[in-house]
Design an enzyme around this catalytic site. Structure first.
Site, short mmCIF file in Angstrom:
data_model
loop_
_atom_site.label_atom_id
_atom_site.label_comp_id
_atom_site.label_asym_id
_atom_site.label_seq_id
_atom_site.Cartn_x
_atom_site.Cartn_y
_atom_site.Cartn_z
N SER A 41 0.82 -1.21 0.00
CA SER A 41 0.00 0.00 0.00
C SER A 41 0.85 1.26 0.00
CB SER A 41 -0.92 0.00 1.23
OG SER A 41 -1.67 1.20 1.31
N GLN A 42 1.79 1.37 0.95
CA GLN A 42 2.66 2.55 0.99
C GLN A 42 3.73 2.49 -0.10
OE1 GLN A 42 2.63 5.38 2.69
NE2 GLN A 42 0.84 4.91 3.93
N SER A 67 4.78 -8.97 -6.45
CA SER A 67 4.59 -7.55 -6.76
C SER A 67 5.45 -7.08 -7.93
CB SER A 67 4.92 -6.70 -5.53
OG SER A 67 4.07 -7.00 -4.46
N THR A 98 7.38 -6.74 11.37
CA THR A 98 7.97 -7.92 11.99
C THR A 98 9.02 -8.60 11.11
OG1 THR A 98 6.08 -9.21 11.15
CG2 THR A 98 5.97 -8.41 13.43
N HIS A 122 7.54 4.24 9.69
CA HIS A 122 7.01 3.94 11.02
C HIS A 122 8.21 3.67 11.91
CE1 HIS A 122 4.56 2.57 14.26
NE2 HIS A 122 4.64 1.28 14.02
N ASP A 205 1.24 6.11 17.46
CA ASP A 205 0.64 5.34 16.38
C ASP A 205 0.09 4.02 16.90
OD1 ASP A 205 0.37 5.10 13.30
OD2 ASP A 205 1.29 3.20 13.88
N GLU A 209 -3.95 3.03 17.18
CA GLU A 209 -4.48 1.83 16.54
C GLU A 209 -5.19 0.92 17.55
OE1 GLU A 209 -0.93 1.47 13.17
OE2 GLU A 209 -0.91 0.20 14.96
N GLU A 245 -23.95 3.84 10.20
CA GLU A 245 -24.04 5.29 10.43
C GLU A 245 -22.79 5.86 11.10
OE1 GLU A 245 -27.66 6.83 12.02
OE2 GLU A 245 -28.90 5.39 10.93
#
Length: 357
Positions: A41-42, A67, A98, A122, A205, A209, A245
């Site tokens: 993703s990043q 990938s 990890t 991170h 962070d 989470e 909602e």
């Protein structure tokens, strides 16, 4: 990192420094060779944004990575992690927390040279001393405050996602300026870059989470849903009230803050919020939050998570599977099928990015 240094870092981070495009010198990274390790993703967002900002980018992936085809199809140069590190002088590590220490020891560290810059998004591995780079290497952080698909989309739209930057080791004397240049090329300077420390970013962070964004929210939603269903209410109605909602309320807080949300809802809803909310999140819950924070600060959570991962993640996978089997999940899947507009025209997160590399 020693306790006194960590305390000093906390103290230094109390007053936020915010930077924008005028504060960044893009040329500081324009003549560097950047390796993006991982294409999840990043990873895909960093690689593509930097490439389109005119930066010399290559992607480092493990042998046999699924990938590779996606990265090459996007026009990116791809190499093994070791080769990418050896060729580059700015290395951004965007691999799973990890797995970073083992990959660092085997593929990254042997190929680093003094004067190189080692970047993270991170602070986990640096904060908990799982990776200890040599004194001759700049150790920096650029952490976009949003998922990779958002970092990529906002960049293509001419905007950006705010970023955090931090410097753990300034071997060259130019680590902070290089961090700003990297964040600028990523698109972060269009929105704002906030200076922090590895310690502050990592601990807040993990806390966010566990206590609010993921752990706290999912348990609150599940508990509310279960309470209504056990009391005899229809699961479909409970789903709408306790999960569906929630987006409306979060969007209001995201756009206008808590006060803006309260202004937008009915007086009945606001009175219920003001009088009943503190009964749900009471002093006992706040004490539990403090306990969880202390587990993060002491390294207990990091040790637990690394051990869980190294042992095959048996407990993790069992808990994950149990979550998939909850009634709220099956009810939600059926109801979302009745509302195709929710995902219409949107690319899934899975399709928007590749694997981890």
């Amino acid at each position: 990192m020693s306790a006194d240094v960590r305390a000093r870092h906390h103290k230094e981070a109390l007053v936020a420094n915010v930077y924008y495009e005028a504060d960044c010198d893009r040329s500081l990274i324009a003549n560097r060779k950047v390796a993006i390790l991982g294409y999840g993703s990043q990873g895909h967002a960093h690689a593509l944004n930097l490439k389109e900002s005119g930066i010399d980018v290559r992607v480092g992936l493990r042998e046999g990575s699924g990938s590779r085809a996606k990265a090459e199809a996007a026009g990116l140069a791809v190499a093994t992690i070791a080769d990418a590190v050896a060729e580059a002088d700015v290395i951004m590590v965007l691999l799973p927390d990890t797995e970073q220490a083992e990959i660092y020891a085997e593929h990254i560290e042997p190929n680093l040279s003094d004067g190189d810059a080692l970047f993270f998004a991170h602070g986990f591995n640096i904060r908990f001393d799982l990776i200890e780079p040599s004194a001759g290497v700049d150790v920096c952080m650029v952490a976009p405050k949003g998922p990779g698909h958002l970092v990529r989309r906002t960049y293509t739209e001419g905007g950006g996602v705010p970023c955090l930057i931090a410097v753990e080791n300034d071997a060259t004397g130019g680590a902070k300026a290089l961090s700003l240049a990297y964040a600028d090329a990523l698109g972060g300077a269009r929105a704002g870059i906030i200076e922090t420390t590895f310690t502050e970013e990592c601990e807040t962070d993990l806390f966010g989470e566990q206590v609010v964004l993921c752990g706290g929210t999912t348990e609150l939603v599940r508990s509310g849903f279960d309470t209504l269903v056990e009391a005899g209410y229809q699961p479909e109605v409970a789903y709408f009230e306790c999960l569906h909602e929630l987006k409306l309320i979060v969007d209001l807080m995201y756009e206008e803050g808590i006060a803006g949300m309260r202004y937008s809802v009915s007086d009945t809803a606001e009175y219920g919020d003001l009088t009943r909310g503190p009964r749900i999140i009471d002093d006992s819950v706040r004490e539990t939050m403090k306990t969880i924070l202390s587990e993060i600060q002491s390294g207990q959570f990091a040790e637990e998570w690394v051990a869980e991962s190294k042992s095959g993640r048996k407990n993790f996978h069992a808990l994950e599977a149990a979550g998939h089997d909850l009634k709220i999940e099956s009810v939600g899947k059926e109801l979302r099928a009745m509302m195709p507009w929710i995902s219409a025209g949107k690319q899934s997160v899975q399709d928007a990015s590749g694997g981890q590399g």
